[in-house]
Design a protein around this motif. Structure first.
Motif, PDB file in Angstrom:
ATOM      1  N   MET A 172       1.109  -0.910  -0.199  1.00  0.00           N
ATOM      2  CA  MET A 172       0.206   0.098   0.252  1.00  0.00           C
ATOM      3  C   MET A 172       0.897   0.864  -0.235  1.00  0.00           C
ATOM      4  SD  MET A 172      -2.795   1.101   3.021  1.00  0.00           S
ATOM      5  CE  MET A 172      -4.006  -0.089   2.218  1.00  0.00           C
ATOM      6  N   ASP A 173       0.020   2.652  -0.830  1.00  0.00           N
ATOM      7  CA  ASP A 173       0.974   3.639  -0.955  1.00  0.00           C
ATOM      8  C   ASP A 173       0.045   4.730   0.240  1.00  0.00           C
ATOM      9  OD1 ASP A 173       3.335   5.237  -1.955  1.00  0.00           O
ATOM     10  OD2 ASP A 173       2.223   6.115  -3.446  1.00  0.00           O
ATOM     11  N   TYR A 174       0.988   5.419   0.538  1.00  0.00           N
ATOM     12  CA  TYR A 174       0.250   6.346   1.336  1.00  0.00           C
ATOM     13  C   TYR A 174       0.866   7.628   0.880  1.00  0.00           C
ATOM     14  CZ  TYR A 174       0.074   2.427   4.576  1.00  0.00           C
ATOM     15  OH  TYR A 174      -0.473   2.154   5.545  1.00  0.00           O
ATOM     16  N   PRO A 175      -0.274   8.858   0.837  1.00  0.00           N
ATOM     17  CA  PRO A 175       0.033  10.026   0.405  1.00  0.00           C
ATOM     18  C   PRO A 175       0.600  11.078   1.268  1.00  0.00           C
ATOM     19  CG  PRO A 175      -2.312  10.397   1.290  1.00  0.00           C
ATOM     20  CD  PRO A 175      -1.435   9.060   1.710  1.00  0.00           C
ATOM     21  N   TYR A 176       1.857  10.760   0.822  1.00  0.00           N
ATOM     22  CA  TYR A 176       2.859  11.689   2.127  1.00  0.00           C
ATOM     23  C   TYR A 176       2.915  13.529   0.982  1.00  0.00           C
ATOM     24  CZ  TYR A 176       4.491   7.167   2.643  1.00  0.00           C
ATOM     25  OH  TYR A 176       5.523   5.888   3.568  1.00  0.00           O
ATOM     26  N   GLU A 177       2.209  13.554  -0.154  1.00  0.00           N
ATOM     27  CA  GLU A 177       2.085  14.734  -0.529  1.00  0.00           C
ATOM     28  C   GLU A 177       1.216  15.423   0.594  1.00  0.00           C
ATOM     29  OE1 GLU A 177       4.970  12.513  -2.080  1.00  0.00           O
ATOM     30  OE2 GLU A 177       2.807  12.519  -2.693  1.00  0.00           O
ATOM     31  N   ASN A 178       0.536  15.137   1.168  1.00  0.00           N
ATOM     32  CA  ASN A 178      -1.095  15.647   1.678  1.00  0.00           C
ATOM     33  C   ASN A 178       0.288  16.830   3.334  1.00  0.00           C
ATOM     34  OD1 ASN A 178      -2.539  15.277   0.407  1.00  0.00           O
ATOM     35  ND2 ASN A 178      -3.601  13.328   1.848  1.00  0.00           N
ATOM     36  N   LEU A 179       1.432  16.186   3.784  1.00  0.00           N
ATOM     37  CA  LEU A 179       1.901  16.637   4.160  1.00  0.00           C
ATOM     38  C   LEU A 179       3.091  17.711   3.908  1.00  0.00           C
ATOM     39  CD1 LEU A 179       3.568  13.288   6.760  1.00  0.00           C
ATOM     40  CD2 LEU A 179       1.158  14.875   6.566  1.00  0.00           C
ATOM     41  N   ASN A 180       3.016  18.736   4.590  1.00  0.00           N
ATOM     42  CA  ASN A 180       4.369  19.181   3.868  1.00  0.00           C
ATOM     43  C   ASN A 180       5.579  19.261   4.302  1.00  0.00           C
ATOM     44  OD1 ASN A 180       4.684  21.000   6.343  1.00  0.00           O
ATOM     45  ND2 ASN A 180       2.974  21.581   6.899  1.00  0.00           N
ATOM     46  N   PRO A 181       6.613  19.722   4.138  1.00  0.00           N
ATOM     47  CA  PRO A 181       8.233  18.929   4.370  1.00  0.00           C
ATOM     48  C   PRO A 181       8.383  19.248   6.098  1.00  0.00           C
ATOM     49  CG  PRO A 181       7.938  21.159   2.875  1.00  0.00           C
ATOM     50  CD  PRO A 181       6.534  20.875   2.980  1.00  0.00           C
ATOM     51  N   GLU A 182       8.007  20.301   6.458  1.00  0.00           N
ATOM     52  CA  GLU A 182       8.341  20.390   8.134  1.00  0.00           C
ATOM     53  C   GLU A 182       7.191  18.835   8.641  1.00  0.00           C
ATOM     54  OE1 GLU A 182       7.170  23.162   6.179  1.00  0.00           O
ATOM     55  OE2 GLU A 182       8.982  24.070   6.854  1.00  0.00           O
ATOM     56  N   LYS A 183       6.271  18.941   8.175  1.00  0.00           N
ATOM     57  CA  LYS A 183       5.257  17.865   9.179  1.00  0.00           C
ATOM     58  C   LYS A 183       5.700  16.405   8.711  1.00  0.00           C
ATOM     59  CE  LYS A 183       0.677  17.135  10.517  1.00  0.00           C
ATOM     60  NZ  LYS A 183      -0.404  17.795  10.913  1.00  0.00           N
ATOM     61  N   PHE A 184       6.614  16.357   6.831  1.00  0.00           N
ATOM     62  CA  PHE A 184       7.032  15.448   5.928  1.00  0.00           C
ATOM     63  C   PHE A 184       8.393  14.284   7.791  1.00  0.00           C
ATOM     64  CE2 PHE A 184      10.186  12.350   4.080  1.00  0.00           C
ATOM     65  CZ  PHE A 184       8.504  12.189   3.462  1.00  0.00           C
ATOM     66  N   GLN A 185       9.208  15.682   7.798  1.00  0.00           N
ATOM     67  CA  GLN A 185       9.846  15.584   8.757  1.00  0.00           C
ATOM     68  C   GLN A 185       9.363  15.212  10.370  1.00  0.00           C
ATOM     69  OE1 GLN A 185      13.254  18.363   9.191  1.00  0.00           O
ATOM     70  NE2 GLN A 185      13.571  17.857  11.188  1.00  0.00           N
ATOM     71  N   LEU A 186       8.702  15.376  10.514  1.00  0.00           N
ATOM     72  CA  LEU A 186       8.092  15.421  12.303  1.00  0.00           C
ATOM     73  C   LEU A 186       7.917  13.686  11.819  1.00  0.00           C
ATOM     74  CD1 LEU A 186       6.573  17.978  13.217  1.00  0.00           C
ATOM     75  CD2 LEU A 186       8.035  17.714  14.302  1.00  0.00           C
ATOM     76  N   PHE A 187       6.897  13.354  10.839  1.00  0.00           N
ATOM     77  CA  PHE A 187       7.133  11.982  10.474  1.00  0.00           C
ATOM     78  C   PHE A 187       7.718  10.999  10.238  1.00  0.00           C
ATOM     79  CE2 PHE A 187       5.833   8.682   7.119  1.00  0.00           C
ATOM     80  CZ  PHE A 187       5.762   8.046   7.742  1.00  0.00           C
ATOM     81  N   CYS A 188       8.731  11.489   9.676  1.00  0.00           N
ATOM     82  CA  CYS A 188       9.854  10.767   9.714  1.00  0.00           C
ATOM     83  C   CYS A 188      10.815  10.330  10.733  1.00  0.00           C
ATOM     84  CB  CYS A 188      10.884  11.393   8.633  1.00  0.00           C
ATOM     85  SG  CYS A 188      10.729  11.366   7.002  1.00  0.00           S
TER      86      CYS A 188
END
Length: 634
Positions: free
Chosen positions: A1-17
């Motif tokens: 399954m793929d996930y829509p990482y593009e719904n996150l902005n760069p800052e929130k993507f960093q927090l997620f990682c």
């Protein structure tokens, strides 16, 4: 399954990682976002008695359009150029391992795929063992990380949301609650599949006729002013420079640029109402919103569509999903709950809105609250499943929720409407505190009177639907012709007549919203080139169809149809006369609303002159519907 990482902005993507790393490496240290971190978004420290302190360093790289990155060499060259100097400094401090994390999909071909190439090049250029964790690596780690899906609901897919309710610790009630929610969503999906306007023989699938009507801040909203947009732009400009100076990176700056451009577009021309409401920006910045629009402007259809998009994803309706824009398919998914506010008004006076008899509800199963009504709605539309307020609260704690409440203006009685408003505010605030992500949309016509009960503007942001553009008129006409199965000469004739008629200003005014456009198209189809050009004859046809529609929705219109038509004619004449006069005694207020007492006074005079008894008529209801009419503008 793929996930829509593009719904996150760069800052929130960093927090997620970082959150993903914490699950895999409990001792990882996470550095704050948008600060000069020396190339370290996170580190994993290893203590060795003989070799001292050594660590692995993690760097996150977010790409806004990851599927367009087809050349890993070019992308990697940019990464190495920016990161190598920082990494070499960290090597002297003890860095032994470098991990790059990105939302770009890697390719698996042996030695020639991006996964092998990037791992090799990173290790060679940086001088320490290096590896890249690609989109697929992140997704496989996220598959079973349900707590992270809840913390980042933008990444949740439709099936995820239902599964989360089932698999979370909801004790012995989890299966029952999940089944009730699934059945409820299925029922509402079935109800909202069609757009119905039987007065013009229109009964088509929602997706076949939907157009995304533009939206903007309401004229009476404090957010409407250019000063607001100037201030909003200034705040984002300051954020821009903060990121630029402190090393937030090019991606952060790009996001801010896009937000500023979006703010300017919203302030000037509006954007599609559904596109806006489905966005993460709407959930973040407009969690409680009122969408206002004139009769037929598409308020209900837009919220119907928004809810259907979420339901398609929850129920995995792939055929329907293929018919909607890609951006709507990948927007953050929510559990939609759609409410008819006339039903809620009946509930508040202990009348059962779900039965034709509307009998009194036993006090043992009734509470005067929004939550009590929503639980009853889910219970009824799930086929009678056991579901109470405690169940509702348990589900909302685990769900990103969209609550749509349609038709505030259709609660005609002013006192009952005030009661509805009060309970919406109290209930929505309580539910918002329970849910990590709670979005509320209420639809209404603009307030008829200055003192009409309305949702507080310090809590709810008011948005208004705009007129349809020429592009949307063409789109709707094409869809309408296809839905009516008109082809060849019939289709060409309708298009030609429509184009010709729209060149006339008074007819162009009759195509400003979807309902008026539907009426115009049916008149063109049935009358062809004999469609009257005279304003009065054409407007009479419109008003007949408009009142046919309103009669289905309101007993007031059904029981007083001829009187209301006569009143509209009288008021139109009086407005025209007064617009050419000066003085303080004017029917319309400066803001465009009608003062209630003044309107009632005019109606009393008119009824008396016509030999009708003003005391035998409910002036509050009559004047309320009259003031909400859309024809004064025409």
């Amino acid at each position: 399954m793929d996930y829509p990482y593009e719904n996150l902005n760069p800052e929130k993507f960093q927090l997620f990682c970082q959150a993903l790393l914490v699950k895999e490496y409990p001792g990882v240290q996470c550095f704050p976002v948008a600060q000069p971190d020396g190339g370290r978004d996170a580190t994993q420290i290893y203590f060795d008695i003989d070799r001292g302190k050594e660590f692995a360093m993690f760097q996150v790289k977010y790409v806004r359009n990851p599927f367009l990155e087809t050349d890993p060499h070019k992308w990697l060259a940019g990464i190495i150029a920016s990161e190598a100097p920082k990494v070499k400094i960290q090597i002297r401090a003890g860095a032994k391992f470098f991990v790059l994390m990105t939302n770009i999909p890697g390719t698996a071909h042996l030695d020639s795929g991006s996964i092998d190439i990037v791992n090799k090049k990173l290790t060679e250029e940086l001088g320490i063992k290096s590896i890249c964790l690609w989109r697929n690596d992140l997704s496989r780690r996220l598959d079973s990380a349900w707590d992270l899906k809840w913390a980042y609901p933008e990444l949740m897919t439709g099936p995820d949301l239902i599964r989360l309710i089932i698999e979370s610790s909801l004790s012995e009630s989890k299966e029952r609650r999940a089944s009730a929610v699934h059945a409820f969503v299925t029922t509402q999906y079935g109800i909202d599949q069609y757009v119905k306007f039987k007065q013009v023989d229109l009964d088509n699938r929602l997706l076949d006729l939907f157009i995304d009507v533009p939206i903007n801040f309401s004229q009476r909203s404090p957010w409407h002013t250019s000063e607001h947009w100037s201030r909003f732009g200034h705040e984002m400009q300051m954020e821009y420079w903060s990121h630029n100076i402190t090393g937030g990176g090019e991606e952060s700056i790009l996001v801010l640029d896009e937000r500023m451009a979006y703010a300017r577009r919203m302030g000037a021309n509006g954007t599609g109402a559904a596109t806006f409401a489905l966005s993460q920006a709407a959930a973040d910045d407009f969690p409680f919103a009122v969408i206002e629009g004139a009769p037929g402007q598409g308020k209900s259809t837009i919220t119907q569509y928004i809810c259907q998009v979420h339901r398609m994803r929850l129920l995995n309706k792939r055929s329907d999903l293929s018919q909607i824009p890609q951006g709507h398919q990948t927007a953050p998914v929510r559990l939609p709950i759609k409410v008819d506010l006339r039903d809620f008004a009946a509930w508040l006076i202990r009348r059962n809105p779900f039965t034709p008899e509307a009998e009194e509800i036993p006090i043992a199963v009734w509470n005067k609250s929004l939550e009590s009504f929503l639980a009853a709605l889910i219970r009824y539309q799930s086929g009678g499943a056991q579901f109470d307020v405690s169940d509702l609260q348990a589900v909302i704690r685990l769900s990103a929720v969209l609550l749509v409440m349609d038709g505030l203006d259709e609660v005609a009685d002013i006192k009952r409407r005030a009661d509805v408003v009060a309970e919406i505010v109290k209930g929505a605030e309580r539910l918002k505190d329970l849910s990590a992500s709670f979005q509320v949309i209420v639809t209404s016509r603009p307030a008829a009177f200055e003192n009409s009960p309305g949702l507080p503007r310090n809590i709810f942001r008011y948005l208004s639907l705009n007129s349809v553009t020429q592009e949307l008129i063409d789109e709707y006409a094409t869809k309408w012709l296809k839905a009516r199965r008109l082809v060849g000469r019939e289709s060409s004739d309708v298009k030609r007549i429509l184009k010709d008629k729209l060149s006339q200003p008074h007819i162009r005014d009759l195509a400003r919203n979807p309902m008026q456009l539907a009426i115009l198209l049916i008149l063109i189809h049935t009358r062809g080139f004999s469609l009257p050009d005279k304003r009065t004859a054409l407007y009479d046809s419109y008003i007949d169809l408009f009142f046919d529609r309103e009669s289905e929705k309101s007993d007031i219109v059904r029981d007083n149809r001829e009187l209301l038509i006569d009143i509209h004619r009288y008021l139109a004449w009086k407005l025209h006369v007064e617009s050419e006069q000066s003085g303080d005694e004017r029917l319309s207020c400066p803001a465009g609303a009608i003062e209630e007492n003044r309107l009632k006074s005019v109606l009393r005079i008119y009824l008396d002159s016509e030999g009708r008894d003003p005391n035998g008529t409910d002036l509050s209801e009559i004047s309320g519907f009259t003031a909400m009419g859309d024809f004064f503008e025409n």
